[in-house]
Write a protein that holds these residues in place. Structure first.
Motif, PDB file in Angstrom:
ATOM      1  N   GLU A  45       0.828  -1.205   0.000  1.00 16.59           N
ATOM      2  CA  GLU A  45       0.000   0.000   0.000  1.00 16.59           C
ATOM      3  C   GLU A  45       0.868   1.263   0.000  1.00 16.59           C
ATOM      4  OE1 GLU A  45      -3.650   1.988   2.529  1.00 16.59           O
ATOM      5  OE2 GLU A  45      -2.327   0.566   3.532  1.00 16.59           O
ATOM      6  N   ASP A  48       2.424   1.663  -3.451  1.00 17.88           N
ATOM      7  CA  ASP A  48       1.423   2.160  -4.401  1.00 17.88           C
ATOM      8  C   ASP A  48       1.187   3.653  -4.195  1.00 17.88           C
ATOM      9  OD1 ASP A  48       1.187  -0.372  -5.482  1.00 17.88           O
ATOM     10  OD2 ASP A  48      -0.626  -0.865  -4.336  1.00 17.88           O
ATOM     11  N   ASN A  49       1.149   4.098  -2.937  1.00 18.23           N
ATOM     12  CA  ASN A  49       0.971   5.524  -2.641  1.00 18.23           C
ATOM     13  C   ASN A  49       2.161   6.338  -3.146  1.00 18.23           C
ATOM     14  OD1 ASN A  49      -1.538   5.276  -1.460  1.00 18.23           O
ATOM     15  ND2 ASN A  49      -0.721   5.016   0.599  1.00 18.23           N
ATOM     16  N   ALA A  53       2.192   9.371  -5.840  1.00 20.54           N
ATOM     17  CA  ALA A  53       2.786  10.665  -5.512  1.00 20.54           C
ATOM     18  C   ALA A  53       3.799  11.091  -6.569  1.00 20.54           C
ATOM     19  CB  ALA A  53       3.444  10.609  -4.138  1.00 20.54           C
ATOM     20  N   VAL A  65      -0.428  13.231   1.597  1.00 21.24           N
ATOM     21  CA  VAL A  65       0.106  11.973   2.115  1.00 21.24           C
ATOM     22  C   VAL A  65      -0.411  11.754   3.527  1.00 21.24           C
ATOM     23  CG1 VAL A  65       2.214  10.704   2.661  1.00 21.24           C
ATOM     24  CG2 VAL A  65       2.166  12.265   0.721  1.00 21.24           C
ATOM     25  N   GLU A  66      -0.867  10.537   3.792  1.00 19.80           N
ATOM     26  CA  GLU A  66      -1.373  10.198   5.122  1.00 19.80           C
ATOM     27  C   GLU A  66      -0.230  10.192   6.138  1.00 19.80           C
ATOM     28  OE1 GLU A  66      -3.650   6.618   5.222  1.00 19.80           O
ATOM     29  OE2 GLU A  66      -4.726   7.120   3.408  1.00 19.80           O
ATOM     30  N   LEU A  69       1.986   7.016   6.460  1.00 15.73           N
ATOM     31  CA  LEU A  69       2.965   6.820   5.403  1.00 15.73           C
ATOM     32  C   LEU A  69       4.191   7.684   5.650  1.00 15.73           C
ATOM     33  CD1 LEU A  69       3.850   5.620   2.711  1.00 15.73           C
ATOM     34  CD2 LEU A  69       2.602   7.448   1.573  1.00 15.73           C
TER      35      LEU A  69
END
Length: 79
Positions: A45, A48-49, A53, A65-66, A69
């Motif tokens: 995950e 993939d993020n 980005a 962005v979380e 992460l």
């Protein structure tokens, strides 16, 4: 920069991991790639993020962005 997915085999085992790669030109002008860091400790995950980005950055877009992460990225060492 881009994320490269790598698959290697050793004996009967197959290993998959990702790398953060930079494109550059050698002094003689030929294009080449340089591995900045291995992303083997990140979840799929998170990888993939990162891919999203990097794509957003190339397209001139902004991506939020979380926090989780961001914390996992702090542990990556860059060569």
């Amino acid at each position: 920069m881009f994320i490269r997915d790598v698959t290697t085999s050793r004996g009967k085992k197959t290993y998959r991991y990702s790398q953060l790669v930079e494109s550059f030109r050698k002094p003689d002008g030929t294009p080449a790639h340089r591995v900045l860091c291995s992303l083997k400790d990140l979840s799929q995950e998170a990888i993939d993020n990162l891919k999203m980005a990097l794509k957003a950055s190339r397209d001139g877009q902004t991506l939020v962005v979380e926090p989780g992460l961001v914390e996992s990225l702090k542990e990556i060492s860059v060569h």
